[in-house]
Scaffold this motif. Structure first.
Motif, mmCIF file in Angstrom:
data_model
loop_
_atom_site.group_PDB
_atom_site.id
_atom_site.type_symbol
_atom_site.label_atom_id
_atom_site.label_comp_id
_atom_site.label_asym_id
_atom_site.label_seq_id
_atom_site.Cartn_x
_atom_site.Cartn_y
_atom_site.Cartn_z
ATOM 1 N N THR A 144 0.854 -1.185 0.000
ATOM 2 C CA THR A 144 0.000 0.000 0.000
ATOM 3 C C THR A 144 0.886 1.229 0.000
ATOM 4 N N GLU A 145 0.317 2.381 -0.343
ATOM 5 C CA GLU A 145 1.085 3.613 -0.343
ATOM 6 C C GLU A 145 0.187 4.794 -0.005
ATOM 7 N N PHE A 146 0.818 5.850 0.497
ATOM 8 C CA PHE A 146 0.129 7.064 0.890
ATOM 9 C C PHE A 146 0.866 8.252 0.285
ATOM 10 N N ASN A 147 0.123 9.321 0.039
ATOM 11 C CA ASN A 147 0.734 10.549 -0.447
ATOM 12 C C ASN A 147 0.427 11.671 0.533
ATOM 13 N N TYR A 148 1.488 12.189 1.171
ATOM 14 C CA TYR A 148 1.325 13.259 2.146
ATOM 15 C C TYR A 148 1.743 14.577 1.503
ATOM 16 N N THR A 149 1.455 15.678 2.187
ATOM 17 C CA THR A 149 1.636 17.006 1.588
ATOM 18 C C THR A 149 3.009 17.607 1.831
ATOM 19 N N SER A 150 3.881 16.929 2.554
ATOM 20 C CA SER A 150 5.233 17.464 2.759
ATOM 21 C C SER A 150 6.233 16.328 2.861
ATOM 22 N N GLN A 151 7.507 16.681 2.865
ATOM 23 C CA GLN A 151 8.598 15.703 2.923
ATOM 24 C C GLN A 151 8.481 14.811 4.149
ATOM 25 N N ILE A 152 8.805 13.526 3.960
ATOM 26 C CA ILE A 152 8.849 12.558 5.060
ATOM 27 C C ILE A 152 10.302 12.406 5.489
ATOM 28 N N ASN A 153 10.595 12.739 6.742
ATOM 29 C CA ASN A 153 11.974 12.713 7.238
ATOM 30 C C ASN A 153 12.348 11.412 7.933
ATOM 31 N N SER A 154 11.367 10.702 8.476
ATOM 32 C CA SER A 154 11.647 9.461 9.201
ATOM 33 C C SER A 154 10.353 8.672 9.294
ATOM 34 N N VAL A 155 10.469 7.341 9.345
ATOM 35 C CA VAL A 155 9.283 6.501 9.468
ATOM 36 C C VAL A 155 9.536 5.395 10.489
ATOM 37 N N ALA A 156 8.440 4.832 11.001
ATOM 38 C CA ALA A 156 8.497 3.679 11.902
ATOM 39 C C ALA A 156 7.266 2.828 11.647
ATOM 40 N N LEU A 157 7.384 1.521 11.914
ATOM 41 C CA LEU A 157 6.270 0.579 11.781
ATOM 42 C C LEU A 157 5.986 -0.058 13.126
ATOM 43 N N ASP A 158 4.701 -0.371 13.380
ATOM 44 C CA ASP A 158 4.400 -1.130 14.586
ATOM 45 C C ASP A 158 4.804 -2.585 14.376
#
Length: 221
Positions: A144-158
């Motif tokens: 799956t994928e998402f489109n956000y309105t600004s840059q993504i600097n870091s991510v984490a998953l549960d």
């Protein structure tokens, strides 16, 4: 920025080990779960692993063609996942050779965040154009994928790969539901870019930090 990675003893506030090898800025590092090995990545387009007992460089992995911005070990394995300025999410076996064993393609901007789920089934990634992707780690195909309105600097998953937590350049810490790609909500807001985010194994606390010097702890209570 001097190409070194430094290991610190927090009890004494002293640097106990300096790891050399990178030819330019070091952008990221991550400890292997066993605690003896660390992986680093940098602007010289390489990933390097070091044995912390002797401080010796163990392997150099080369297959990105631009900066490697982030590197993470997949829990309880010898596998690594990386994100590069070349828009690639790389999957590596640290024991075998220098080339990626698989790669995730589809980002159209530099990848600044990658994170595997604790169960080893999924990897998420985020890029400078606001795209967040969740990958099936066996095939490196997008789930799956998402489109956000600004840059993504870091991510984490549960732990199960059900939720993606993202640190965003607009100052927000955002949560995306993998099951419902249209569902997202904000758990914290800062006055300046949110740069880092982490979630505990029980998925009941999220810590995020921003360039305004503030750190936020969010719980589901």
């Amino acid at each position: 920025a001097d190409g070194t990675t430094r290991i610190w003893d927090f009890l004494s506030s002293k640097c106990t080990l300096i790891l050399n090898g990178h030819l330019s800025c070091v952008w990221g590092c991550d400890f292997h779960f066993g605690g003896r090995v660390i992986a680093t990545c940098g602007a010289d387009a390489t990933i390097r692993t070091y044995d912390l007992q002797g401080g010796q460089e163990a392997t150099i992995l080369r297959d990105h063609n631009r900066d490697v911005n982030v590197i993470k070990w997949i829990p309880y394995t010898n596998m690594l996942v990386s994100g590069g300025a070349d828009h690639v999410v790389g999957l590596w076996d640290a024991r075998e050779g220098t080339a990626m064993i698989n790669r995730g393609l589809g980002h159209t901007g530099a990848v600044f965040g990658v994170a595997p789920s604790l169960n080893g089934r999924y990897v998420c990634s985020g890029d400078c154009k606001g795209a967040v992707k969740v990958w099936d780690i066996r095939k490196m195909e997008t789930v799956t994928e998402f489109n956000y309105t600004s840059q993504i600097n870091s991510v984490a998953l549960d732990v199960t790969g059900s939720y993606v937590f993202a640190a965003c350049d607009d100052g927000k810490a955002q949560v995306f539901s993998v099951e419902d790609s249209k569902s997202s909500w904000t758990i914290s807001s800062f006055d300046m870019p949110c740069e880092s985010i982490a979630v505990n194994n029980d998925c009941d606390m999220v810590i995020c930090g921003a360039t305004d010097g503030n750190v936020s702890a969010c719980t589901n209570q």
